[in-house]
Structures are given as C-alpha cells and as structure tokens.
Design an enzyme around this catalytic site. Structure first.
Site, mmCIF file in Angstrom:
data_model
loop_
_atom_site.group_PDB
_atom_site.id
_atom_site.type_symbol
_atom_site.label_atom_id
_atom_site.label_comp_id
_atom_site.label_asym_id
_atom_site.label_seq_id
_atom_site.Cartn_x
_atom_site.Cartn_y
_atom_site.Cartn_z
ATOM 1 N N ASN A 13 0.879 -1.179 0.000
ATOM 2 C CA ASN A 13 0.000 0.000 0.000
ATOM 3 C C ASN A 13 0.911 1.222 0.000
ATOM 4 O O ASN A 13 1.466 1.581 1.034
ATOM 5 C CB ASN A 13 -0.895 -0.031 1.252
ATOM 6 C CG ASN A 13 -1.726 1.229 1.392
ATOM 7 O OD1 ASN A 13 -1.803 2.051 0.473
ATOM 8 N ND2 ASN A 13 -2.359 1.381 2.557
ATOM 9 N N TRP A 14 1.053 1.808 -1.157
ATOM 10 C CA TRP A 14 1.968 2.953 -1.270
ATOM 11 C C TRP A 14 1.383 4.228 -0.684
ATOM 12 O O TRP A 14 2.085 5.242 -0.565
ATOM 13 C CB TRP A 14 2.353 3.171 -2.747
ATOM 14 C CG TRP A 14 3.481 2.289 -3.201
ATOM 15 C CD1 TRP A 14 4.062 1.281 -2.477
ATOM 16 C CD2 TRP A 14 4.166 2.347 -4.456
ATOM 17 N NE1 TRP A 14 5.071 0.705 -3.212
ATOM 18 C CE2 TRP A 14 5.161 1.336 -4.432
ATOM 19 C CE3 TRP A 14 4.047 3.135 -5.603
ATOM 20 C CZ2 TRP A 14 6.016 1.110 -5.509
ATOM 21 C CZ3 TRP A 14 4.906 2.903 -6.667
ATOM 22 C CH2 TRP A 14 5.885 1.900 -6.621
ATOM 23 N N LYS A 15 0.094 4.215 -0.351
ATOM 24 C CA LYS A 15 -0.563 5.422 0.178
ATOM 25 C C LYS A 15 -0.280 6.591 -0.774
ATOM 26 O O LYS A 15 -0.185 6.374 -1.984
ATOM 27 C CB LYS A 15 -0.105 5.701 1.615
ATOM 28 C CG LYS A 15 -0.198 4.427 2.467
ATOM 29 C CD LYS A 15 -0.051 4.648 3.934
ATOM 30 C CE LYS A 15 -0.180 3.298 4.653
ATOM 31 N NZ LYS A 15 -0.195 3.407 6.086
ATOM 32 N N HIS A 99 -9.652 1.390 4.402
ATOM 33 C CA HIS A 99 -8.407 1.553 5.150
ATOM 34 C C HIS A 99 -8.663 2.490 6.330
ATOM 35 O O HIS A 99 -9.442 3.441 6.218
ATOM 36 C CB HIS A 99 -7.307 2.116 4.241
ATOM 37 C CG HIS A 99 -5.961 2.053 4.886
ATOM 38 N ND1 HIS A 99 -5.533 2.995 5.791
ATOM 39 C CD2 HIS A 99 -4.970 1.133 4.784
ATOM 40 C CE1 HIS A 99 -4.325 2.648 6.215
ATOM 41 N NE2 HIS A 99 -3.961 1.530 5.626
ATOM 42 N N GLU A 101 -7.059 4.839 7.470
ATOM 43 C CA GLU A 101 -6.800 6.262 7.169
ATOM 44 C C GLU A 101 -7.994 6.886 6.446
ATOM 45 O O GLU A 101 -8.290 8.064 6.636
ATOM 46 C CB GLU A 101 -5.503 6.388 6.345
ATOM 47 C CG GLU A 101 -4.280 6.154 7.229
ATOM 48 C CD GLU A 101 -3.072 5.571 6.507
ATOM 49 O OE1 GLU A 101 -3.015 5.640 5.266
ATOM 50 O OE2 GLU A 101 -2.186 5.024 7.193
ATOM 51 N N GLU A 171 -5.852 -5.075 10.152
ATOM 52 C CA GLU A 171 -4.823 -4.074 10.444
ATOM 53 C C GLU A 171 -5.156 -3.356 11.751
ATOM 54 O O GLU A 171 -5.943 -2.408 11.759
ATOM 55 C CB GLU A 171 -4.776 -3.030 9.319
ATOM 56 C CG GLU A 171 -4.444 -3.587 7.961
ATOM 57 C CD GLU A 171 -3.805 -2.527 7.069
ATOM 58 O OE1 GLU A 171 -2.674 -2.770 6.628
ATOM 59 O OE2 GLU A 171 -4.416 -1.473 6.830
ATOM 60 N N GLY A 177 2.067 1.979 10.702
ATOM 61 C CA GLY A 177 3.065 3.042 10.575
ATOM 62 C C GLY A 177 3.747 3.403 11.886
ATOM 63 O O GLY A 177 4.423 4.423 11.975
ATOM 64 N N SER A 217 2.939 -2.432 10.234
ATOM 65 C CA SER A 217 4.375 -2.556 10.478
ATOM 66 C C SER A 217 4.930 -3.942 10.148
ATOM 67 O O SER A 217 5.857 -4.405 10.810
ATOM 68 C CB SER A 217 4.713 -2.153 11.920
ATOM 69 O OG SER A 217 4.322 -0.803 12.150
ATOM 70 N N GLY A 238 2.621 -1.207 4.201
ATOM 71 C CA GLY A 238 2.777 0.207 3.870
ATOM 72 C C GLY A 238 4.246 0.551 3.698
ATOM 73 O O GLY A 238 4.837 0.363 2.631
ATOM 74 N N GLY A 239 4.866 1.056 4.761
ATOM 75 C CA GLY A 239 6.242 1.546 4.727
ATOM 76 C C GLY A 239 7.229 0.630 4.007
ATOM 77 O O GLY A 239 7.977 1.079 3.125
HETATM 78 P P1 PGA Z 1 2.538 0.042 7.588
HETATM 79 O O1 PGA Z 1 1.111 0.342 6.877
HETATM 80 O O2 PGA Z 1 3.037 -1.259 6.998
HETATM 81 O O3 PGA Z 1 3.402 1.217 7.202
HETATM 82 O O4 PGA Z 1 2.285 -0.062 9.030
HETATM 83 C C1 PGA Z 1 0.199 -0.684 6.654
HETATM 84 C C2 PGA Z 1 -1.068 -0.123 6.039
HETATM 85 O O5 PGA Z 1 -1.460 0.990 6.401
HETATM 86 O O6 PGA Z 1 -1.698 -0.776 5.200
#
Ligand code: PGA
Length: 256
Positions: A13-15, A99, A101, A171, A177, A217, A238-239
């Site tokens: 997930n590159w956001k 998600h 967010e 999640e 994050g 994470s 994500g990251g």
């Molecule tokens: P993260 O993000 O791996 O940076 O914790 C995961 C996500 O939001 O899907």
C-alpha cells in the site's frame, strides 16, 4: 498460510507516496530481488493516477496493480471520484477499501465500505477490505467483537460466490506506521476469529477460501513468523513496500 485452500497475497500500500516516474526503477530493482519460484500473488496499490504505469511496469514480473479507494457510485456527477468501472477498464485487479486512514480522515463508515466492496465485486475487482481495532478497543478487551462487527458489516449483502473473491486485511490501527507489530499470536487470534465469522455466515467452504492478510508494520524481519500462522494468508504492507529490497524479502518469506 494455507496454500491448499487459498491464495497467498502480498500487497503493498503505497498510500500517497511515490510518483509514476519512480515506478520503473522500483520495478527493476524488485525484479532483481524477486524470489524464484514464487508462490504468492504480488500487488502494489497506488493512487489511481499511477495505476496504468504500474500495470505496464508490472507485466513482466507479474506484479498486479491495485487501487486504494473507489467510489460507491457507478457513474455520474461525482466530481473527483473514480468508479469501479473505470478501474476495471484499465485492468485494475485489486482495490483497498475501508483503510483506517480513509475511515479516520475521510469519515468512511461501515456502510460506505460495504457499498464500495460491492461496487468492486460487480466489476470483477477483488476488494481488500481493511478492518482493525484502535488501541483503546484492544485495551478495553473488545477487539474481536469490534472486528467481527466490521467484517459482518463490510460483507453485508455479498453472496457466497462473491465472498470468495474478497480479501480481508486485519490491520490493528495501533500497529499501522508505528513500528509496533501485533505479535504473531495476537494477529493469528484475530485472523482466525475473522474466518470464524465468515464461516458462520457462509459456511465452511467459502470461509476456507478467503485470504486474510495481516497489516501493520509488517517488515522483512517479522514477516516469516506472521506468515507461518495458519490463518494469515499474506500481508498488506505500507512503509516496507516502498523499498524494493524489503518488499521482496517479505515476498520471499511466503516461500516457507
Ligand atoms: P505500515 O502500513 O506497513 O506502514 O504499518 C500498513 C497499512 O497501512 O496498510
């Protein structure tokens, strides 16, 4: 993982990171580090505007492109929205919905998440439905009740044939994050609970074939232990998905 019954999926997930111009160099490096053979589907979910570039760049390495959001509406006067028809038309195979967010910053609720998942399924796109508890909910001991509710709400009105194409991403919000990962036991417990919820609604066979991912994470170090759990069928990352070497190491962790 349980490759006998369901797909293993590693989804990045590159956001709102990276640009279309950065995709090719990223993909070249990813290809170099990609494990061979590979036993999972690999997806990179980017902003809609970057999907065509991702599809083109990912062809050779069989990396699928995914979206990060979709409109619940089919078409019409909804300025700024992107429809499932438009995503499907350019070849999008997967799309994240719900998600945390989007729930937090864009006020998305479970009804909307359900409408978006259905819009995607109607156009043949696999929704990656995100669920997960906050830190307060975990500390109050209501994690499973809350996540079960989110799953039920997201799947409401979706029939058994369609549910097999849904992917659920567990999640925990406190792990996203933050560098704080759920322990493999914590993640397995909730993912197993999610499968039990699906089993109760749809029966054993559909429940067995739904892929459930862990996200929060996940990285090159902790992936193998998480993926060794029987009900964790992959990751939403994500990251670590922004770094080709780390992302390929997570992909390699599915070769166990
Ligand atoms: P993260 O993000 O791996 O940076 O914790 C995961 C996500 O939001 O899907």
């Amino acid at each position: 993982m349980n490759r006998k019954y369901r797909k293993t999926v590693i989804a990045g997930n590159w956001k709102m990171n990276m640009t279309a111009s950065e995709i090719k160099p990223f993909m070249d490096q990813l290809k170099e580090n990609m494990p061979k053979p590979r036993f999972c589907d690999v997806v990179l979910c980017t902003p809609a505007v970057m999907i065509p570039t991702m599809i083109k760049a990912g062809k050779e390495a069989k990396v699928f492109a995914g979206g990060q959001d979709v409109s619940k509406y089919e078409k019409g006067a909804y300025t700024g929205e992107v429809s499932a028809t438009q995503l499907a038309d350019i070849g999008t195979r997967y799309c994240i919905v719900g998600h945390s967010e989007r729930r937090q910053y864009h006020g998305e609720d479970d009804l909307l998440v359900n409408a978006k998942a259905r819009a995607l399924l109607n156009k043949g796109i696999a929704p990656i439905i995100c669920v997960g508890e906050s830190l307060e909910q975990r500390e109050a001991g209501v994690t499973m009740e809350y996540v079960a509710y989110q799953v039920k709400a997201a799947l409401s009105g979706i029939d058994a044939t369609h549910v097999r194409r849904c992917i659920i991403a567990y999640e925990p919000i406190w792990a996203i994050g933050t560098g704080k990962t759920a322990t493999a036991e914590q993640a397995q417990e909730v993912c197993e609970g999610i499968r039990a919820v699906i089993r109760k609604i749809y029966g054993a066979r559909p429940a067995r074939s739904v892929s459930i991912l862990y996200g929060g994470s996940m990285n090159a170090k902790n992936a193998a232990e998480l993926l060794a759990q029987p009900d964790i069928d992959g990751g939403l990352i994500g990251g670590a998905s922004l770094k080709p070497v780390d992302f390929s190491a997570i992909i390699a962790a599915t070769n166990q």
